[in-house]
Design a protein around this motif. Structure first.
Motif, short mmCIF file in Angstrom:
data_model
loop_
_atom_site.label_atom_id
_atom_site.label_comp_id
_atom_site.label_asym_id
_atom_site.label_seq_id
_atom_site.Cartn_x
_atom_site.Cartn_y
_atom_site.Cartn_z
N ILE A 112 37.69 31.68 39.76
CA ILE A 112 38.29 32.74 38.95
C ILE A 112 39.44 33.38 39.72
CG2 ILE A 112 37.91 34.94 37.78
CD1 ILE A 112 34.97 33.98 37.38
N HIS A 113 40.60 33.37 39.11
CA HIS A 113 41.79 34.04 39.63
C HIS A 113 42.01 35.27 38.76
CE1 HIS A 113 43.48 30.62 42.08
NE2 HIS A 113 42.52 30.02 41.39
N TYR A 114 42.51 36.34 39.36
CA TYR A 114 42.80 37.56 38.61
C TYR A 114 44.28 37.88 38.72
CZ TYR A 114 37.76 38.42 38.93
OH TYR A 114 36.39 38.31 38.85
N TYR A 115 44.80 38.38 37.61
CA TYR A 115 46.15 38.91 37.61
C TYR A 115 46.05 40.32 37.07
CZ TYR A 115 51.18 38.61 37.84
OH TYR A 115 52.48 38.80 38.20
N CYS A 116 46.49 41.28 37.87
CA CYS A 116 46.35 42.68 37.51
C CYS A 116 47.73 43.30 37.34
CB CYS A 116 45.60 43.43 38.61
SG CYS A 116 44.07 42.62 39.13
N ASN A 117 47.96 43.87 36.19
CA ASN A 117 49.22 44.54 35.90
C ASN A 117 49.08 46.04 36.09
OD1 ASN A 117 50.81 42.27 34.59
ND2 ASN A 117 48.99 42.28 33.30
N GLY A 140 33.37 46.15 38.46
CA GLY A 140 33.77 45.82 37.09
C GLY A 140 34.15 44.36 36.93
N PRO A 141 35.37 44.10 36.45
CA PRO A 141 35.82 42.73 36.21
C PRO A 141 35.84 41.85 37.45
CG PRO A 141 37.30 44.30 35.16
CD PRO A 141 36.36 45.09 36.03
N PHE A 142 35.83 42.45 38.64
CA PHE A 142 35.93 41.67 39.87
C PHE A 142 34.60 41.09 40.32
CE2 PHE A 142 39.60 44.50 39.82
CZ PHE A 142 40.58 43.53 39.77
N SER A 143 33.62 41.14 39.45
CA SER A 143 32.37 40.42 39.64
C SER A 143 32.52 39.10 38.87
CB SER A 143 31.20 41.23 39.07
OG SER A 143 30.12 40.39 38.76
N HIS A 144 32.47 37.99 39.59
CA HIS A 144 32.63 36.70 38.92
C HIS A 144 31.58 36.50 37.83
CE1 HIS A 144 35.78 35.79 41.59
NE2 HIS A 144 35.12 35.15 42.54
N GLU A 145 30.38 37.03 38.06
CA GLU A 145 29.32 36.90 37.06
C GLU A 145 29.71 37.60 35.76
OE1 GLU A 145 28.72 38.02 40.23
OE2 GLU A 145 27.90 36.14 40.98
N ALA A 146 30.38 38.74 35.86
CA ALA A 146 30.82 39.46 34.67
C ALA A 146 31.82 38.63 33.87
CB ALA A 146 31.43 40.81 35.04
N ILE A 147 32.76 38.01 34.55
CA ILE A 147 33.74 37.16 33.86
C ILE A 147 33.04 36.00 33.17
CG2 ILE A 147 35.72 35.60 34.16
CD1 ILE A 147 36.51 38.53 34.43
N ASP A 148 32.10 35.36 33.87
CA ASP A 148 31.37 34.24 33.28
C ASP A 148 30.60 34.69 32.03
OD1 ASP A 148 32.26 32.44 35.20
OD2 ASP A 148 30.47 32.69 36.47
N LYS A 191 41.95 55.04 30.43
CA LYS A 191 41.89 56.03 31.51
C LYS A 191 42.40 55.51 32.84
CE LYS A 191 38.25 58.56 29.26
NZ LYS A 191 37.23 59.54 29.41
N HIS A 192 42.85 54.27 32.88
CA HIS A 192 43.39 53.69 34.11
C HIS A 192 44.79 53.15 33.83
CE1 HIS A 192 39.48 54.10 35.90
NE2 HIS A 192 38.94 53.30 35.00
N TRP A 193 45.63 53.19 34.84
CA TRP A 193 47.01 52.71 34.74
C TRP A 193 47.10 51.28 35.25
CZ3 TRP A 193 51.54 55.54 33.23
CH2 TRP A 193 51.25 56.80 32.71
N PHE A 194 46.24 50.42 34.73
CA PHE A 194 46.28 48.99 35.03
C PHE A 194 45.48 48.24 33.99
CE2 PHE A 194 43.01 50.85 37.92
CZ PHE A 194 41.86 50.24 37.44
N ASN A 195 45.73 46.94 33.90
CA ASN A 195 44.87 46.05 33.14
C ASN A 195 44.61 44.82 34.01
OD1 ASN A 195 46.95 43.94 32.30
ND2 ASN A 195 47.81 45.73 31.26
N ILE A 196 43.54 44.12 33.68
CA ILE A 196 43.05 43.04 34.53
C ILE A 196 42.82 41.81 33.68
CG2 ILE A 196 41.16 42.31 36.05
CD1 ILE A 196 40.67 45.41 36.50
N ILE A 197 43.29 40.68 34.16
CA ILE A 197 43.09 39.40 33.48
C ILE A 197 42.36 38.47 34.45
CG2 ILE A 197 44.20 37.43 32.36
CD1 ILE A 197 46.65 39.41 32.00
N GLY A 198 41.19 38.02 34.06
CA GLY A 198 40.43 37.04 34.84
C GLY A 198 40.64 35.67 34.24
#
Length: 176
Positions: free
Chosen positions: A82-87, A157-165, A68-75
């Motif tokens: 944590i670095h993120y790359y968002c396409n 969402g993914p931009f919570s470092h705790e979620a990535i961990d 439902k979103h026009w992006f994906n997120i890589i943590g």
């Protein structure tokens, strides 16, 4: 998502608007799959470019794909945080044991302190002209850049470092 249990290995395939294969990530472990999202993780996976060159990722990554979103997120879990790359991309489809999406060049790089930079605007402009992106698509993509920046600022969402961990810890349970 039917048939995609946590722990299953899949590929990730990105394409360009003209249908040309862009890049393949060889081995990603599904951590969660629903009808609207896939969360996966990988570490030192082989990535093959459209020209046949390949390379191996250097660090663990947790990936988020949406219908439902026009992006994906890589943590990406690095030594300094944590670095993120968002396409900016089409919503994903799942077929042939792969998450597939169209990569629309615009990217947002997010640093551990949550500052961010919009990348590849020149490449986007070139491909928009070459591949004749419709005006409605251009609006959708730019609206999603704005929406993604909102998520970053809100640490949603993914931009919570705790979620990535937490997702990374789950990934490790499948690797042992």
């Amino acid at each position: 998502m039917a048939g995609q249990e946590p722990g299953t290995s899949i590929r990730i395939k990105s394409y360009k608007h003209n249908g040309q294969l862009h890049r393949i990530w060889d081995d990603t472990t599904i951590l969660k799959a629903t009808s609207t999202m896939v969360i996966g993780a990988n570490d030192k996976t082989i990535v093959t470019e459209s020209d046949g060159r390949s390379w191996t990722t250097r660090e663990p990554a947790v990936c988020f794909f949406y219908t439902k979103h026009w992006f994906n997120i890589i943590g990406m879990l690095r030594q300094d945080g944590i670095h993120y790359y968002c396409n900016i991309s089409s919503p994903f489809v799942f077929e042939e044991q792969a998450v597939k999406y169209i990569d629309y060049d615009l990217d947002i790089k997010v640093f551990p302190d949550m500052t961010y930079t919009l990348l590849d605007e020149d490449e986007y402009a070139l491909h928009k002209e070459q591949m004749r992106y419709p005006e409605v698509l251009d609006r959708i993509l730019h609206n999603n850049v704005d929406y993604l920046q909102y998520w970053i600022r809100q640490r949603k969402g993914p931009f919570s470092h705790e979620a990535i961990d937490q997702w990374y810890e789950r990934f490790l349970t499948y690797r042992s």
